[in-house]
Design an enzyme around this catalytic site. Sequence first.
Site, PDB file in Angstrom:
ATOM      1  N   GLY A 230       1.825  -7.713  -0.779  1.00  0.00           N
ATOM      2  CA  GLY A 230       1.970  -6.778  -1.899  1.00  0.00           C
ATOM      3  C   GLY A 230       1.475  -7.401  -3.194  1.00  0.00           C
TER       4      GLY A 230
ATOM      5  N   PHE B 267       0.821  -1.213   0.000  1.00  0.00           N
ATOM      6  CA  PHE B 267       0.000   0.000   0.000  1.00  0.00           C
ATOM      7  C   PHE B 267       0.859   1.268   0.000  1.00  0.00           C
ATOM      8  CE2 PHE B 267      -2.206   2.795   3.338  1.00  0.00           C
ATOM      9  CZ  PHE B 267      -2.749   3.639   2.394  1.00  0.00           C
TER      10      PHE B 267
ATOM     11  N   SER C 172       3.865 -11.290  -0.160  1.00  0.00           N
ATOM     12  CA  SER C 172       2.972 -11.953   0.803  1.00  0.00           C
ATOM     13  C   SER C 172       1.665 -11.156   0.903  1.00  0.00           C
ATOM     14  CB  SER C 172       3.640 -12.070   2.180  1.00  0.00           C
ATOM     15  OG  SER C 172       4.093 -10.807   2.619  1.00  0.00           O
TER      16      SER C 172
ATOM     17  N   ARG D  68     -12.484  -4.476  20.049  1.00  0.00           N
ATOM     18  CA  ARG D  68     -11.356  -5.360  19.793  1.00  0.00           C
ATOM     19  C   ARG D  68     -10.481  -5.447  21.055  1.00  0.00           C
ATOM     20  NH1 ARG D  68      -8.228  -3.266  14.688  1.00  0.00           N
ATOM     21  NH2 ARG D  68      -9.661  -4.358  13.317  1.00  0.00           N
TER      22      ARG D  68
ATOM     23  N   ASN E  95      -2.557   6.582  11.523  1.00  0.00           N
ATOM     24  CA  ASN E  95      -3.433   5.709  10.707  1.00  0.00           C
ATOM     25  C   ASN E  95      -3.452   6.188   9.261  1.00  0.00           C
ATOM     26  OD1 ASN E  95      -4.280   5.266  13.612  1.00  0.00           O
ATOM     27  ND2 ASN E  95      -5.506   3.730  12.580  1.00  0.00           N
TER      28      ASN E  95
ATOM     29  N   TYR F   1       4.738  -6.619  17.114  1.00  0.00           N
ATOM     30  CA  TYR F   1       4.830  -5.622  16.042  1.00  0.00           C
ATOM     31  C   TYR F   1       5.436  -4.325  16.576  1.00  0.00           C
ATOM     32  CZ  TYR F   1       3.104  -2.160  12.659  1.00  0.00           C
ATOM     33  OH  TYR F   1       3.010  -1.131  11.752  1.00  0.00           O
TER      34      TYR F   1
ATOM     35  N   SER G 290       6.058   3.323  13.633  1.00  0.00           N
ATOM     36  CA  SER G 290       4.620   3.301  13.876  1.00  0.00           C
ATOM     37  C   SER G 290       4.233   3.975  15.186  1.00  0.00           C
ATOM     38  CB  SER G 290       4.140   1.843  13.924  1.00  0.00           C
ATOM     39  OG  SER G 290       2.801   1.777  14.359  1.00  0.00           O
TER      40      SER G 290
ATOM     41  N   GLY H 248      -7.515  -5.279  23.302  1.00  0.00           N
ATOM     42  CA  GLY H 248      -6.268  -4.512  23.189  1.00  0.00           C
ATOM     43  C   GLY H 248      -6.379  -3.258  22.350  1.00  0.00           C
TER      44      GLY H 248
HETATM   45  C1  UD2 Z   1      -3.198   0.969  13.689  1.00  0.00           C
HETATM   46  C2  UD2 Z   1      -2.351   0.260  12.652  1.00  0.00           C
HETATM   47  C3  UD2 Z   1      -1.543  -0.815  13.301  1.00  0.00           C
HETATM   48  C4  UD2 Z   1      -0.742  -0.293  14.479  1.00  0.00           C
HETATM   49  C5  UD2 Z   1      -1.697   0.409  15.439  1.00  0.00           C
HETATM   50  C6  UD2 Z   1      -0.911   1.053  16.561  1.00  0.00           C
HETATM   51  C7  UD2 Z   1      -3.616   0.328  10.562  1.00  0.00           C
HETATM   52  C8  UD2 Z   1      -4.393  -0.467   9.571  1.00  0.00           C
HETATM   53  N1  UD2 Z   1      -3.218  -0.339  11.649  1.00  0.00           N
HETATM   54  O1  UD2 Z   1      -4.153   0.080  14.215  1.00  0.00           O
HETATM   55  O2  UD2 Z   1      -0.662  -1.368  12.336  1.00  0.00           O
HETATM   56  O3  UD2 Z   1       0.247   0.592  14.011  1.00  0.00           O
HETATM   57  O4  UD2 Z   1      -2.412   1.454  14.763  1.00  0.00           O
HETATM   58  O5  UD2 Z   1      -1.755   1.672  17.458  1.00  0.00           O
HETATM   59  O6  UD2 Z   1      -3.296   1.486  10.375  1.00  0.00           O
HETATM   60  N2  UD2 Z   1     -12.627  -0.899  13.563  1.00  0.00           N
HETATM   61  C9  UD2 Z   1     -14.006  -0.946  13.461  1.00  0.00           C
HETATM   62  N3  UD2 Z   1     -14.561  -1.693  12.465  1.00  0.00           N
HETATM   63  C10 UD2 Z   1     -13.821  -2.399  11.559  1.00  0.00           C
HETATM   64  C11 UD2 Z   1     -12.393  -2.312  11.660  1.00  0.00           C
HETATM   65  C12 UD2 Z   1     -11.840  -1.567  12.666  1.00  0.00           C
HETATM   66  O7  UD2 Z   1     -14.722  -0.357  14.278  1.00  0.00           O
HETATM   67  O8  UD2 Z   1     -14.395  -3.049  10.682  1.00  0.00           O
HETATM   68  C13 UD2 Z   1     -12.028  -0.064  14.613  1.00  0.00           C
HETATM   69  C14 UD2 Z   1     -10.933  -0.727  15.423  1.00  0.00           C
HETATM   70  O9  UD2 Z   1     -11.454  -1.467  16.505  1.00  0.00           O
HETATM   71  C15 UD2 Z   1     -10.140   0.510  15.899  1.00  0.00           C
HETATM   72  C16 UD2 Z   1     -10.282   1.502  14.743  1.00  0.00           C
HETATM   73  O10 UD2 Z   1     -11.381   1.029  13.955  1.00  0.00           O
HETATM   74  O11 UD2 Z   1     -10.711   1.062  17.057  1.00  0.00           O
HETATM   75  C17 UD2 Z   1      -9.061   1.572  13.847  1.00  0.00           C
HETATM   76  O12 UD2 Z   1      -8.691   0.256  13.482  1.00  0.00           O
HETATM   77  P1  UD2 Z   1      -7.524  -0.051  12.432  1.00  0.00           P
HETATM   78  O13 UD2 Z   1      -7.368  -1.531  12.403  1.00  0.00           O
HETATM   79  O14 UD2 Z   1      -7.763   0.669  11.171  1.00  0.00           O
HETATM   80  O15 UD2 Z   1      -6.253   0.653  13.060  1.00  0.00           O
HETATM   81  P2  UD2 Z   1      -5.608   0.594  14.553  1.00  0.00           P
HETATM   82  O16 UD2 Z   1      -5.579   2.012  15.028  1.00  0.00           O
HETATM   83  O17 UD2 Z   1      -6.247  -0.435  15.388  1.00  0.00           O
END
Ligand code: UD2
Length: 307
Positions: free
Chosen positions: A36, A11, A34, A268, A170, A141, A117, A270
């Site tokens: 990409g 991405f 994997s 979710r 994000n 991670y 990150s 954590g």
């Molecule tokens: C981001 C990064 C991760 C790590 C983390 C560190 C992304 C994709 N992931 O995770 O790699 O760096 O930050 O803190 O950028 N959610 C929903 N519905 C869905 C999917 C997600 O409500 O269908 C919520 C999820 O529970 C979270 C929020 O959306 O509260 C953001 O989720 P995410 O997976 O996009 O990113 P994040 O911040 O968990």
Amino acid sequence: MNALVTGGAGFIGSHIVERLLAEGHRVRVLDDFSTGKRENLPDHPNLEVVRGGVEDYATIEACVESIDWIFHEAAIASVPKTIEAPLASQRINYGGTLNLLEAARHHGAPRLVFAASAAAYGDLPGLPKGEASAVCPLSPYAVDKVASEHALAAYHHLHGMHTVSLRYFNVFGPRQDPSSPYSGVISIFVDHLLAGTTPTVLGDGEQTRDFVYVADVVEANLRAITTDAAAGGRFNVGTGHAVTLNELLTALYRLRGREPHPQHGPARAGDIRHSCANIARAREVLGWRPATALVEGLQRLVSSLEG
Ligand code: UD2
């Protein structure tokens, strides 16, 4: 310049590649495919694509040959995957970085910018997060991203190399793959918007995130690699503004004149409650600021998917 982009078929990497090619640079991509995809990359006379993993030192050594700039985006990007497979995370997410640093040291010391990150900050209170804030890595991670940052800084101090860590918040934009439940939430929500299916908000939707558009992340990478004063540093790459997931959904659906009617699922495990970047250091040292407002980025993303 001759640039190496690890994870260049992914991405964020593929957007860096696109920009480098547009500016006339020669680009070598190293990707294990994997996650990409070849179709994320153009066919271009200045682009060379190598299939391989950053965990293999011999591969890295060959790739670093006659390179001026390295953008290191390759990683196991899924936090849950690294919880299941911490040894693989260590090999790829940390070992890959160390391989690059070490190969770079022995082959002309190209400049290196690393995709770090916001995971470094964990769930400690106190917002917005500045780079001097305490770190609290809560997953393999995050541990490996923080360890990699330290390795970059150490190589700067020990060997005078130009190394820079960018702590991405994000990131969103075209080519982010929505197919896993742990894909970026915007890619998942846009998928639902366009398919007419129901998005799921995990928890109450009042958690906040700082969403930054991928083109702005690319710009931060270019500035980090060219700015001498950035060497040895780490910089937040966010917008300094956080929105709740509920606000995000509303803004996204409003683009199509619709109201979101999400279903709710359990939060979710954590999940971090609030996240927001202080970007003063990137402004000051890199002269960088995000140029794309959230709604504009969402609009561009939706338009790109509608073809
Ligand atoms: C981001 C990064 C991760 C790590 C983390 C560190 C992304 C994709 N992931 O995770 O790699 O760096 O930050 O803190 O950028 N959610 C929903 N519905 C869905 C999917 C997600 O409500 O269908 C919520 C999820 O529970 C979270 C929020 O959306 O509260 C953001 O989720 P995410 O997976 O996009 O990113 P994040 O911040 O968990």
